[in-house]
Motif scaffolding. Structure first.
Motif, mmCIF file in Angstrom:
data_model
loop_
_atom_site.group_PDB
_atom_site.id
_atom_site.type_symbol
_atom_site.label_atom_id
_atom_site.label_comp_id
_atom_site.label_asym_id
_atom_site.label_seq_id
_atom_site.Cartn_x
_atom_site.Cartn_y
_atom_site.Cartn_z
ATOM 1 N N UNK A 1 0.842 -1.201 0.000
ATOM 2 C CA UNK A 1 0.000 0.000 0.000
ATOM 3 C C UNK A 1 0.875 1.248 0.000
ATOM 4 N N UNK A 2 1.906 1.189 0.810
ATOM 5 C CA UNK A 2 2.789 2.351 0.909
ATOM 6 C C UNK A 2 3.399 2.696 -0.441
ATOM 7 N N UNK A 3 3.780 1.670 -1.184
ATOM 8 C CA UNK A 3 4.424 1.912 -2.473
ATOM 9 C C UNK A 3 3.510 2.611 -3.465
ATOM 10 N N UNK A 4 2.290 2.104 -3.602
ATOM 11 C CA UNK A 4 1.413 2.729 -4.590
ATOM 12 C C UNK A 4 0.989 4.129 -4.150
ATOM 13 N N UNK A 5 0.920 4.343 -2.842
ATOM 14 C CA UNK A 5 0.470 5.653 -2.367
ATOM 15 C C UNK A 5 1.614 6.643 -2.291
ATOM 16 N N UNK A 6 2.827 6.137 -2.405
ATOM 17 C CA UNK A 6 3.980 7.037 -2.349
ATOM 18 C C UNK A 6 4.235 7.599 -0.958
ATOM 19 N N UNK A 7 3.902 6.828 0.063
ATOM 20 C CA UNK A 7 4.271 7.205 1.430
ATOM 21 C C UNK A 7 5.013 6.023 2.060
ATOM 22 N N UNK A 8 5.490 6.220 3.253
ATOM 23 C CA UNK A 8 6.193 5.116 3.897
ATOM 24 C C UNK A 8 5.240 4.294 4.749
ATOM 25 N N UNK A 9 5.727 3.121 5.099
ATOM 26 C CA UNK A 9 4.924 2.253 5.971
ATOM 27 C C UNK A 9 4.620 2.953 7.279
ATOM 28 N N UNK A 10 5.597 3.673 7.764
ATOM 29 C CA UNK A 10 5.437 4.339 9.067
ATOM 30 C C UNK A 10 4.239 5.270 9.056
ATOM 31 N N UNK A 11 4.118 6.030 7.994
ATOM 32 C CA UNK A 11 2.988 6.950 7.900
ATOM 33 C C UNK A 11 1.671 6.187 7.897
ATOM 34 N N UNK A 12 1.634 5.117 7.130
ATOM 35 C CA UNK A 12 0.427 4.303 7.113
ATOM 36 C C UNK A 12 0.115 3.795 8.510
#
Length: 308
Positions: free
Chosen positions: A271-282
């Motif tokens: 999810x993080x990859x497609x959204x362009x954020x890091x796992x931490x943010x998620x």
DNA sequence: AAGACGAAAGTGGTTGA
DNA sequence: TCAACAACTTTCGTCTT
């Protein structure tokens, strides 16, 4: 939206947006215009010869900002015309050509180049025509105000495109624009802010829900998961979890949770990859969502279901 | 072994003096 | 113009499945 059309015949994407004013249905993924209900392109007369057609035709070529002269300029003479002309006319021809050349000022030459670049990036990102038009307009204004000076043409193009995307609710992330244009993310953001501020373009903060469709299709999630995540977003907005946060992070977290609920688990990494954020943010957003909304029960439910 | 989780330090941008 | 600040990222170690 009319029921008949659910998916884009071109790319299979399910995120269609219906523009009532234009009567168009547009695929947000590839920009394909699927239906143009209210527009009648047929002619209401018949042409018996070219002259008659000429007389009856009421409109010229469409005006567009994606041509450097808005599609309204005139070309003086082609080489082929030269052969038809005699001495006097020939001089006139060269004189006019010279003028034409002088008229094309630095601005026009700049625009010509820039709009070519703009089209390139726009088609790379599969943006709808309406966004391309808008960004061309923004860029044209920027050039006229001399905002490009000191900045690279490409970065201003990228900034204009980003702004146009935002205004048309077809958000692309800064990362995507950066990748498509080859301009650093920082730079795109900076020129975007500069240009919109200087031109007084107001941009609403982008709505996380606008990202859901694209992320979901990239992750191959079901329509149920998608609509659930939008529900989650709505309640998150009510709980004031969304203000001040990056919309992509929130969208990503909502999507992650609803995927869990529907037993279509995706890793945080994916999810993080497609959204362009890091796992931490998620994770952070995800935790906030769990705290505020009672989603834990729903997740547990599906876990039990799976075991059976 | 992979994924999820959390702490700590770093980055770039905004804001208010 | 500078410092404080919030959001987000990077990195890394630990826990869970």
């Amino acid at each position: 939206m009319p029921e008949a059309v659910k998916k884009c015949p071109e790319c299979g994407g399910a995120s269609l947006s219906w523009n009532r004013d234009r009567g168009e249905i547009i695929c947000r993924d590839c920009g394909l215009v699927i239906e143009e209900k209210m527009v009648d392109f047929s002619q209401e007369w018949r042409e018996f010869d070219s002259e008659e057609g000429e007389k009856r035709r009421r409109s010229g070529a469409p005006m567009t900002y994606t041509q450097y002269d808005q599609g309204l300029g005139t070309e003086v003479g082609q080489k082929a015309d030269l052969l038809k002309l005699g001495g006097k006319d020939r001089n006139k021809f060269f004189r006019l050509r010279k003028w034409q050349y002088r008229i094309s000022t630095a601005i026009e030459r700049n625009l010509k180049l820039a709009l070519a670049e703009l089209k390139r990036v726009s088609s790379y990102l599969k943006l709808p025509k309406s966004v391309e038009e808008e960004s061309a307009k923004i860029y044209t204004l920027a050039v006229q105000r001399g905002l490009v000076r000191g900045r690279s043409m490409e970065s201003v193009v990228a900034g204009a495109l980003y702004a146009a995307c935002r205004r048309h609710d077809v958000p692309r992330t800064l990362d995507e624009l950066s990748e498509a244009s080859g301009i650093e993310k920082k730079e795109v953001g900076r020129t975007y802010r500069f240009v919109t501020r200087e031109l007084g373009i107001t941009i609403l903060p982008s709505n996380p829900a606008d990202y859901i469709a694209r992320f979901a299709s990239a992750l191959k999630l079901s329509a149920e998961t998608q609509s659930k995540s939008i529900e989650i977003l709505e309640s998150a907005q009510k709980a004031e979890l969304t203000s001040g946060r990056g919309p992509t992070g929130i969208a990503a977290a909502a999507l992650y949770v609803s995927a869990l609920i529907h037993g279509e688990k995706r890793t945080q990494r994916e999810v993080a990859d497609v959204a362009g954020v890091t796992e931490v943010t998620i994770r952070n957003r995800y935790k906030e969502l769990l705290d505020e909304l009672d989603l834990e029960d729903e997740i547990k439910k599906t876990k039990k279901k799976k075991k059976r």
